[in-house]
Design a protein around this motif. Structure first.
Motif, PDB file in Angstrom:
ATOM      1  N   GLU A  35     -31.550 -20.649 -15.208  1.00 38.72           N
ATOM      2  CA  GLU A  35     -31.359 -20.322 -16.579  1.00 38.72           C
ATOM      3  C   GLU A  35     -30.086 -20.868 -16.684  1.00 38.72           C
ATOM      4  O   GLU A  35     -29.035 -21.050 -16.028  1.00 38.72           O
ATOM      5  N   VAL A  36     -29.580 -19.997 -17.534  1.00 38.40           N
ATOM      6  CA  VAL A  36     -28.102 -20.092 -19.070  1.00 38.40           C
ATOM      7  C   VAL A  36     -27.080 -20.691 -17.658  1.00 38.40           C
ATOM      8  O   VAL A  36     -27.287 -18.846 -17.508  1.00 38.40           O
ATOM      9  N   ASP A  37     -25.953 -21.276 -17.042  1.00 26.13           N
ATOM     10  CA  ASP A  37     -24.643 -20.312 -16.572  1.00 26.13           C
ATOM     11  C   ASP A  37     -23.663 -19.910 -17.602  1.00 26.13           C
ATOM     12  O   ASP A  37     -22.671 -19.366 -17.851  1.00 26.13           O
ATOM     13  N   LYS A  38     -23.714 -21.012 -18.373  1.00 27.71           N
ATOM     14  CA  LYS A  38     -22.180 -21.215 -19.554  1.00 27.71           C
ATOM     15  C   LYS A  38     -23.146 -21.554 -21.069  1.00 27.71           C
ATOM     16  O   LYS A  38     -22.914 -23.318 -20.321  1.00 27.71           O
ATOM     17  N   TYR A  39     -22.771 -21.375 -22.131  1.00 28.56           N
ATOM     18  CA  TYR A  39     -22.640 -22.634 -23.107  1.00 28.56           C
ATOM     19  C   TYR A  39     -21.386 -23.228 -23.353  1.00 28.56           C
ATOM     20  O   TYR A  39     -19.839 -22.342 -23.427  1.00 28.56           O
ATOM     21  N   LEU A  40     -21.063 -24.788 -22.873  1.00 27.28           N
ATOM     22  CA  LEU A  40     -20.265 -25.146 -22.878  1.00 27.28           C
ATOM     23  C   LEU A  40     -18.877 -25.622 -23.847  1.00 27.28           C
ATOM     24  O   LEU A  40     -17.444 -25.473 -24.365  1.00 27.28           O
ATOM     25  N   THR A  41     -19.550 -25.457 -24.981  1.00 31.31           N
ATOM     26  CA  THR A  41     -19.252 -25.476 -26.515  1.00 31.31           C
ATOM     27  C   THR A  41     -19.215 -24.492 -27.108  1.00 31.31           C
ATOM     28  O   THR A  41     -20.588 -23.640 -27.068  1.00 31.31           O
ATOM     29  N   PRO A  42     -18.674 -24.466 -28.407  1.00 34.13           N
ATOM     30  CA  PRO A  42     -19.092 -23.607 -29.515  1.00 34.13           C
ATOM     31  C   PRO A  42     -19.914 -22.908 -30.467  1.00 34.13           C
ATOM     32  O   PRO A  42     -20.261 -22.281 -30.565  1.00 34.13           O
ATOM     33  N   ARG A  70     -35.625 -29.842  -9.799  1.00 32.64           N
ATOM     34  CA  ARG A  70     -36.033 -30.724  -8.347  1.00 32.64           C
ATOM     35  C   ARG A  70     -35.032 -31.894  -7.915  1.00 32.64           C
ATOM     36  O   ARG A  70     -34.803 -32.030  -6.305  1.00 32.64           O
ATOM     37  N   HIS A  71     -34.189 -32.094  -8.836  1.00 38.87           N
ATOM     38  CA  HIS A  71     -33.546 -32.652  -8.769  1.00 38.87           C
ATOM     39  C   HIS A  71     -32.475 -32.580  -8.571  1.00 38.87           C
ATOM     40  O   HIS A  71     -31.028 -33.075  -7.609  1.00 38.87           O
ATOM     41  N   VAL A  72     -31.317 -31.144  -8.643  1.00 38.14           N
ATOM     42  CA  VAL A  72     -30.375 -30.221  -8.361  1.00 38.14           C
ATOM     43  C   VAL A  72     -29.356 -29.837  -7.365  1.00 38.14           C
ATOM     44  O   VAL A  72     -31.414 -28.842  -6.929  1.00 38.14           O
ATOM     45  N   ALA A  73     -29.463 -30.237  -6.153  1.00 38.15           N
ATOM     46  CA  ALA A  73     -28.727 -29.652  -5.350  1.00 38.15           C
ATOM     47  C   ALA A  73     -27.917 -28.127  -4.497  1.00 38.15           C
ATOM     48  O   ALA A  73     -27.922 -27.849  -6.457  1.00 38.15           O
ATOM     49  N   PRO A  74     -28.096 -27.352  -4.286  1.00 39.75           N
ATOM     50  CA  PRO A  74     -27.835 -26.111  -3.707  1.00 39.75           C
ATOM     51  C   PRO A  74     -26.633 -26.100  -4.435  1.00 39.75           C
ATOM     52  O   PRO A  74     -25.630 -26.341  -3.930  1.00 39.75           O
ATOM     53  N   GLY A  75     -26.406 -24.687  -4.959  1.00 46.76           N
ATOM     54  CA  GLY A  75     -25.126 -25.209  -5.285  1.00 46.76           C
ATOM     55  C   GLY A  75     -24.524 -25.631  -6.934  1.00 46.76           C
ATOM     56  O   GLY A  75     -23.332 -26.140  -7.054  1.00 46.76           O
ATOM     57  N   GLY A  76     -25.770 -26.753  -7.238  1.00 42.53           N
ATOM     58  CA  GLY A  76     -25.353 -27.426  -8.519  1.00 42.53           C
ATOM     59  C   GLY A  76     -25.982 -27.082  -9.333  1.00 42.53           C
ATOM     60  O   GLY A  76     -25.942 -25.656  -9.434  1.00 42.53           O
ATOM     61  N   CYS A  77     -25.931 -27.893 -10.713  1.00 40.18           N
ATOM     62  CA  CYS A  77     -25.792 -27.226 -12.171  1.00 40.18           C
ATOM     63  C   CYS A  77     -26.496 -28.399 -12.741  1.00 40.18           C
ATOM     64  O   CYS A  77     -26.282 -29.866 -12.430  1.00 40.18           O
ATOM     65  N   VAL A  78     -26.963 -28.221 -13.544  1.00 37.59           N
ATOM     66  CA  VAL A  78     -28.382 -28.986 -15.280  1.00 37.59           C
ATOM     67  C   VAL A  78     -27.144 -28.866 -16.503  1.00 37.59           C
ATOM     68  O   VAL A  78     -26.358 -27.653 -16.612  1.00 37.59           O
ATOM     69  N   LEU A  79     -26.413 -30.204 -17.128  1.00 37.46           N
ATOM     70  CA  LEU A  79     -25.831 -30.224 -17.901  1.00 37.46           C
ATOM     71  C   LEU A  79     -27.027 -30.518 -19.553  1.00 37.46           C
ATOM     72  O   LEU A  79     -27.624 -32.108 -19.170  1.00 37.46           O
ATOM     73  N   ILE A  80     -27.140 -29.663 -19.946  1.00 40.42           N
ATOM     74  CA  ILE A  80     -28.213 -30.170 -20.864  1.00 40.42           C
ATOM     75  C   ILE A  80     -27.620 -30.119 -22.592  1.00 40.42           C
ATOM     76  O   ILE A  80     -26.712 -28.796 -23.331  1.00 40.42           O
ATOM     77  N   GLN A  81     -28.071 -31.460 -23.446  1.00 42.80           N
ATOM     78  CA  GLN A  81     -26.940 -31.766 -25.027  1.00 42.80           C
ATOM     79  C   GLN A  81     -28.761 -31.209 -26.193  1.00 42.80           C
ATOM     80  O   GLN A  81     -29.434 -31.430 -25.839  1.00 42.80           O
ATOM     81  N   ARG A  82     -28.275 -30.246 -26.221  1.00 45.62           N
ATOM     82  CA  ARG A  82     -28.558 -29.596 -27.765  1.00 45.62           C
ATOM     83  C   ARG A  82     -28.652 -29.867 -29.011  1.00 45.62           C
ATOM     84  O   ARG A  82     -27.281 -30.949 -29.711  1.00 45.62           O
ATOM     85  N   VAL A 100     -24.646 -27.375 -22.567  1.00 49.02           N
ATOM     86  CA  VAL A 100     -24.993 -25.711 -22.060  1.00 49.02           C
ATOM     87  C   VAL A 100     -25.078 -26.782 -20.839  1.00 49.02           C
ATOM     88  O   VAL A 100     -25.590 -27.430 -20.083  1.00 49.02           O
ATOM     89  N   ARG A 101     -24.433 -24.924 -19.499  1.00 51.55           N
ATOM     90  CA  ARG A 101     -24.821 -25.923 -18.301  1.00 51.55           C
ATOM     91  C   ARG A 101     -25.583 -24.979 -17.301  1.00 51.55           C
ATOM     92  O   ARG A 101     -25.746 -23.555 -18.076  1.00 51.55           O
ATOM     93  N   ALA A 102     -26.735 -25.313 -16.642  1.00 45.93           N
ATOM     94  CA  ALA A 102     -27.932 -24.336 -16.189  1.00 45.93           C
ATOM     95  C   ALA A 102     -27.371 -24.461 -14.720  1.00 45.93           C
ATOM     96  O   ALA A 102     -27.544 -25.794 -14.426  1.00 45.93           O
ATOM     97  N   VAL A 103     -28.442 -23.265 -14.401  1.00 45.31           N
ATOM     98  CA  VAL A 103     -28.476 -23.535 -12.650  1.00 45.31           C
ATOM     99  C   VAL A 103     -29.581 -23.569 -12.467  1.00 45.31           C
ATOM    100  O   VAL A 103     -30.546 -22.653 -12.751  1.00 45.31           O
ATOM    101  N   PRO A 104     -30.194 -23.480 -10.902  1.00 51.29           N
ATOM    102  CA  PRO A 104     -31.269 -22.511 -10.891  1.00 51.29           C
ATOM    103  C   PRO A 104     -31.682 -21.735 -10.834  1.00 51.29           C
ATOM    104  O   PRO A 104     -29.890 -20.725 -10.838  1.00 51.29           O
ATOM    105  N   ALA A 105     -32.439 -21.078 -11.192  1.00 51.80           N
ATOM    106  CA  ALA A 105     -32.365 -19.313 -11.493  1.00 51.80           C
ATOM    107  C   ALA A 105     -32.267 -18.913  -9.765  1.00 51.80           C
ATOM    108  O   ALA A 105     -32.696 -18.750  -9.361  1.00 51.80           O
TER     109      ALA A 105
END
Length: 246
Positions: free
Chosen positions: A212-219, A129-141, A224-229
C-alpha cells in the motif's frame, strides 16, 4: 545494430541491445539525475537496497557513493558488467527468489507500467517478498502526461537530447512508445510497450501484491514509497475469526 528479442520492444544503435530494447552503451552514459537524491531523502542512511532493474548502474553507483549497500539485479549480463561497487545478480526480476530481505526495494525505470498485467503482479510480488519488516518499496511511475505530451524533447545539461517521437495505441490499453537519444557521436532509438495507470489502478495493483502507498514522494506523483499492507486484526495468522470470536 538492431535486435528484436521481445514483442514490441526493439532498439537500435552501437553496442549490445537487451531483450527490452535498451542499449547497454547508452545506459552506461546516462547520468543519474535526481533519482539518488529522491531515494536518499526517503530512506534511512546506510540502508541495504535491493535495486530491481539496475541496468548499467546509472543510479546504483550514485547510491553506493552515498553510503548505501546495494544489490543490483538485472536480466542482462552485459548491463551488469558495467556495475561497480555493488553485489550483482543476473535474473529476471519476476523470477527472483533470494533467501533474504532488504531495508529498501527499488522498482524504478517505469517497470510498473509493463504492458503485461500478469507480469506487473509478479514484479510487485518480488518487491513484497524481499522487503524487510519495517522496510519500504520505492516505485517510479510515469508522469501524468507521459503518453499525451508528444512529440517532445529534452536537452540534457550533459550534452545529449532525449526525444519521445511518438506514442501509438496497440490495443487493450497498451501504447507503443518510440524514443530517441542523440549524442554528438552516436544515436540510439528504443521502442517499448507501456500501459498507462491512473493512481487508482496503480494502488489497486499494489494492493493485489500485498502493498500500500505510504507516501507520494514527489509533487508529480512519479516517485512513491510503499509498505507492506497492514493485516486486519481479524485476519491475523491467515485465518478469519468467526462472529463468535469477535
Amino acid at each position: 545494430m538492431e535486435q528484436k528479442t521481445r514483442a514490441g520492444h526493439t532498439g537500435t544503435g552501437p553496442g549490445a541491445i537487451t531483450p527490452d530494447g535498451c542499449a547497454v552503451e547508452l545506459y552506461a552514459r546516462l547520468p543519474a539525475g535526481q533519482e539518488p537524491d529522491i531515494v536518499a531523502a526517503a530512506v534511512p542512511a546506510g540502508a541495504r537496497i535491493l535495486e530491481l532493474g539496475s541496468g548499467a548502474g546509472r543510479v546504483t553507483h550514485a547510491l553506493v557513493e552515498r553510503g548505501f549497500t546495494v544489490t543490483a539485479v538485472d536480466e542482462s549480463p552485459e548491463m551488469l558488467e558495467r556495475v561497480r561497487g555493488a553485489r550483482t545478480i543476473c535474473s529476471p526480476i519476476e523470477d527472483l527468489e533470494l533467501s533474504e530481505t532488504f531495508d529498501v526495494v527499488m522498482l524504478a525505470s517505469f517497470l510498473v507500467h509493463t504492458a503485461d498485467a500478469g507480469l506487473r503482479q509478479r514484479l510487485l510480488r518480488t518487491c513484497a517478498r524481499h522487503v524487510a519488516p519495517g522496510g519500504c518499496v520505492l516505485i517510479q511511475r510515469e508522469g501524468e502526461d507521459f503518453h499525451t505530451n508528444v512529440p517532445r524533447e529534452r536537452v540534457d545539461p550533459a550534452g545529449f537530447t532525449v526525444r519521445i517521437l511518438a506514442v501509438e495505441a496497440v490495443g487493450d490499453g497498451v501504447n507503443e512508445v518510440h524514443a530517441e537519444y542523440v549524442f554528438p557521436d552516436a544515436t540510439w532509438t528504443q521502442t517499448f510497450r507501456s500501459r498507462p495507470l491512473t493512481r487508482g489502478q496503480f494502488e489497486e495493483a499494489l494492493a493485489q501484491a500485498g502493498l500500500e502507498v505510504d507516501k507520494y514522494l514527489t509533487p508529480d506523483g512519479i516517485w512513491v514509497r510503499a509498505v507492506p499492507a497492514a493485516v486486519p486484526a481479524d485476519r491475523e495468522g491467515g485465518v478469519e475469526k468467526d462472529a463468535g470470536e469477535r
